[in-house]
Motif scaffolding. Structure first.
Motif, short mmCIF file in Angstrom:
data_model
loop_
_atom_site.label_atom_id
_atom_site.label_comp_id
_atom_site.label_asym_id
_atom_site.label_seq_id
_atom_site.Cartn_x
_atom_site.Cartn_y
_atom_site.Cartn_z
N ARG A 142 -7.16 5.32 5.78
CA ARG A 142 -6.20 5.44 4.96
C ARG A 142 -4.77 4.94 5.37
O ARG A 142 -4.79 4.53 6.81
CB ARG A 142 -5.85 7.08 4.73
CG ARG A 142 -5.09 7.67 5.93
CD ARG A 142 -4.76 9.00 5.48
NE ARG A 142 -4.02 9.73 6.36
CZ ARG A 142 -3.70 11.14 6.26
NH1 ARG A 142 -3.95 11.80 5.15
NH2 ARG A 142 -3.12 11.60 7.31
N PHE B 70 1.09 -1.26 -0.19
CA PHE B 70 -0.03 0.06 -0.01
C PHE B 70 0.95 1.42 0.01
O PHE B 70 2.00 1.14 0.59
CB PHE B 70 -0.93 -0.01 1.11
CG PHE B 70 -2.00 -0.96 1.25
CD1 PHE B 70 -2.96 -1.03 0.10
CD2 PHE B 70 -2.03 -1.99 2.22
CE1 PHE B 70 -3.88 -1.94 0.18
CE2 PHE B 70 -3.17 -3.00 2.09
CZ PHE B 70 -4.08 -2.84 1.37
N VAL B 71 0.53 2.35 -0.51
CA VAL B 71 1.17 3.49 -0.74
C VAL B 71 0.68 4.36 0.62
O VAL B 71 -0.44 4.38 0.80
CB VAL B 71 0.95 4.30 -1.81
CG1 VAL B 71 1.47 5.78 -1.65
CG2 VAL B 71 1.29 3.64 -3.26
N GLN C 5 0.31 2.32 -6.61
CA GLN C 5 -0.86 3.09 -6.33
C GLN C 5 -2.14 2.33 -5.88
O GLN C 5 -2.79 2.84 -4.86
CB GLN C 5 -1.00 4.14 -7.60
CG GLN C 5 -2.11 5.14 -7.35
CD GLN C 5 -1.44 6.22 -6.21
OE1 GLN C 5 -0.21 6.00 -6.13
NE2 GLN C 5 -2.06 7.25 -5.77
N ARG C 6 -2.49 1.32 -6.95
CA ARG C 6 -3.72 0.73 -6.55
C ARG C 6 -3.27 -0.79 -6.01
O ARG C 6 -2.52 -1.37 -7.05
CB ARG C 6 -4.78 0.72 -7.67
CG ARG C 6 -5.19 2.06 -7.99
CD ARG C 6 -6.48 2.28 -8.52
NE ARG C 6 -6.92 3.53 -8.48
CZ ARG C 6 -7.62 4.08 -7.55
NH1 ARG C 6 -7.78 3.55 -6.20
NH2 ARG C 6 -7.96 5.37 -7.58
N GLN D 299 -2.62 6.26 1.09
CA GLN D 299 -3.57 5.84 0.11
C GLN D 299 -5.00 5.49 0.94
O GLN D 299 -5.01 5.08 2.09
CB GLN D 299 -3.14 4.43 -0.13
CG GLN D 299 -4.09 3.52 -1.23
CD GLN D 299 -3.61 2.32 -1.73
OE1 GLN D 299 -2.44 2.22 -1.38
NE2 GLN D 299 -4.43 1.68 -2.46
N LYS D 300 -6.08 6.21 0.35
CA LYS D 300 -7.53 5.80 0.97
C LYS D 300 -7.70 4.58 0.64
O LYS D 300 -7.82 4.08 -0.72
CB LYS D 300 -8.18 6.99 0.34
CG LYS D 300 -9.64 7.06 0.93
CD LYS D 300 -10.31 8.40 0.71
CE LYS D 300 -11.16 7.83 -0.52
NZ LYS D 300 -12.09 9.04 -0.96
#
Lengths: 260, 260
Positions: free
Chosen positions: B76, B32-33, B255-256, B36-37
């Motif tokens: 997040r 995960f970044v 990112q995802r 990130q939400k």
DNA sequence: AATGCATTTTTGTGATCACAAATTGACGGT
DNA sequence: ACCGTCAATTTGTGATCACAAAAATGCATT
């Protein structure tokens, strides 16, 4: 414009957090019996909400160690054992000692004045025999102290430890508070903060926590310790209730949380 | 009859705990970044379950500090800041130092032999450049060590701290592990356990944790630190991305979360 | 009386739905 | 271009339902 203090937080209005607060308060006030099984539907009905908010609040409290989930997936109030109290004592001494050490390096005049004000309120409440404000102010004092360290992650850890310690802290009253060492210790700690003497400040908070929880641990055997070590032992027929010194019924433990 | 090791636990088969494991693994693996939400529906679809198990798993991870919930009620991935890493470093030194001190008093010959075996497996994995077994064995070593202290509440606290530290630990590779101090430190610690020398054992684990997390903290600025201190700063237009040394893309941040 | 077994009830889990708050996007005015 | 404003969409929250596992109950047998 925006000051460093966010003035007022939006405050979570969700049912879940209201239920969370209710359960947490009931737990730390000692309104649950150690070992008591908590069912979702019972709590939901008692609080007048559906299962969902109770589910989430209860799960959070389990994650924080305030309640425990059995392998059967049922949730119960943790048993009160002397070993656990001593464990919490040592952890809290280490962690809260760390926080105070950092606070000593950073404490400003205003923050120290605030602590001294709370310390006075504690002795005032204690003279009136008002144990509920006493406890509230004790908590306020400690967290104001730890907040000086300005370490949010550390503060979270401490809050979790207090949550687990909470149900035991009733045992401090009324015996322990008569000991006059509390106010003196706080005075010494505050002086150490003024002098930025981290070692002394740390020693004082460790002695504070150590004394209180050692006292509670000594009481643990005679108090609410239903605690059979193994689930097997729990299956034994009820003793004639003569072996245990007839649990102090007045001590605010009751079988079913009637109103929370 | 019943040995101290309960043979085999029922093991939780609920969807919720499977989702919990998935999210925890993805987080500690750095998939995960930071910042990130995470939306319930996205995670539910990615994992092929309904909202409910994701809700409960995510809530638990929030309670444990692995994720954070914004006042907007959105969840997040916590930002990676140097201050937070240093905070975790100091807490972990205090708490895991406490555990090792207790372990030194209790360690049996068999337990020490077990630790030595794991320590050998670590150097073996490290020689092969197998960083994934390296990390796994490092964790196994530490928790085998802390388990000797036989303090379940303390162990829970440590697990929580590791969960929060997890995402950062990737940064130890490959730079830090080349430092040959790890194996020597473990050897000294094991010798101290044999001698029941609590002070030395404690000093060794503190140095271990301190070195590793200080190294990570030094990297934090250049690595994934998107971290603006205030949410306002986050609204600033993206820098030309030249100021940052072009985040190490190979380092498994994307990112995802595509497959978790 | 005590024990084993089948039945009933309770309880946690996961899915689905309705709704309100928050976010996003488009549009129009300055 | 810059910003408010309003509509469309997304998202978290809480309620309700169905189901399976667990617990409690009742009953018959020894």
């Amino acid at each position: 414009m925006r000051s460093s203090v966010p003035a007022e937080f939006p405050a979570d209005t969700s049912l879940r957090s209201q239920v969370y607060d209710s359960l947490r308060d009931a737990l730390t006030a000692g309104r649950f019996v150690p070992g008591q099984k908590l069912t979702l539907r019972f709590l939901a009905k008692a609080l007048g909400v559906s299962l969902m908010p109770v589910r989430e609040a209860l799960r959070r409290l389990v994650a924080e160690g305030a309640f425990e989930m059995r392998p059967n997936r049922s949730v119960r109030v943790p048993l009160m054992t002397q070993a656990k109290i001593l464990e919490l004592r040592d952890i809290r001494m280490a962690v809260e000692g760390l926080a105070v050490g950092k606070a000593a390096a950073l404490a400003t005049r205003e923050q120290i004045a605030g602590l001294r004000r709370i310390a006075l309120e504690i002795v005032a409440a204690r003279e009136l025999g008002d144990s509920v404000t006493d406890r509230k102010k004790i908590r306020e004092y400690h967290f104001a102290l730890y907040a000086i360290a300005d370490q949010p992650t550390l503060l979270r850890v401490i809050e979790g430890l207090w949550l687990q310690t909470g149900p035991y802290m009733n045992l401090l009253y009324p015996g322990f508070v008569s000991s006059p060492r509390g106010p003196e210790g706080r005075a010494r700690l505050i002086r150490a903060l003024q002098a930025h003497d981290a070692a002394t400040a740390r020693r004082e908070i460790e002695r504070d926590i150590g004394d209180a929880l050692t006292y509670v641990a000594d009481l643990a055997d005679s108090a609410g310790n239903i605690a059979p070590a193994s689930p097997i032992a729990a299956k034994r027929k009820r003793q004639p209730s003569k072996a245990l010194p007839a649990r102090p019924r007045g001590a605010a433990l009751f079988q079913r949380a009637e109103r929370l």
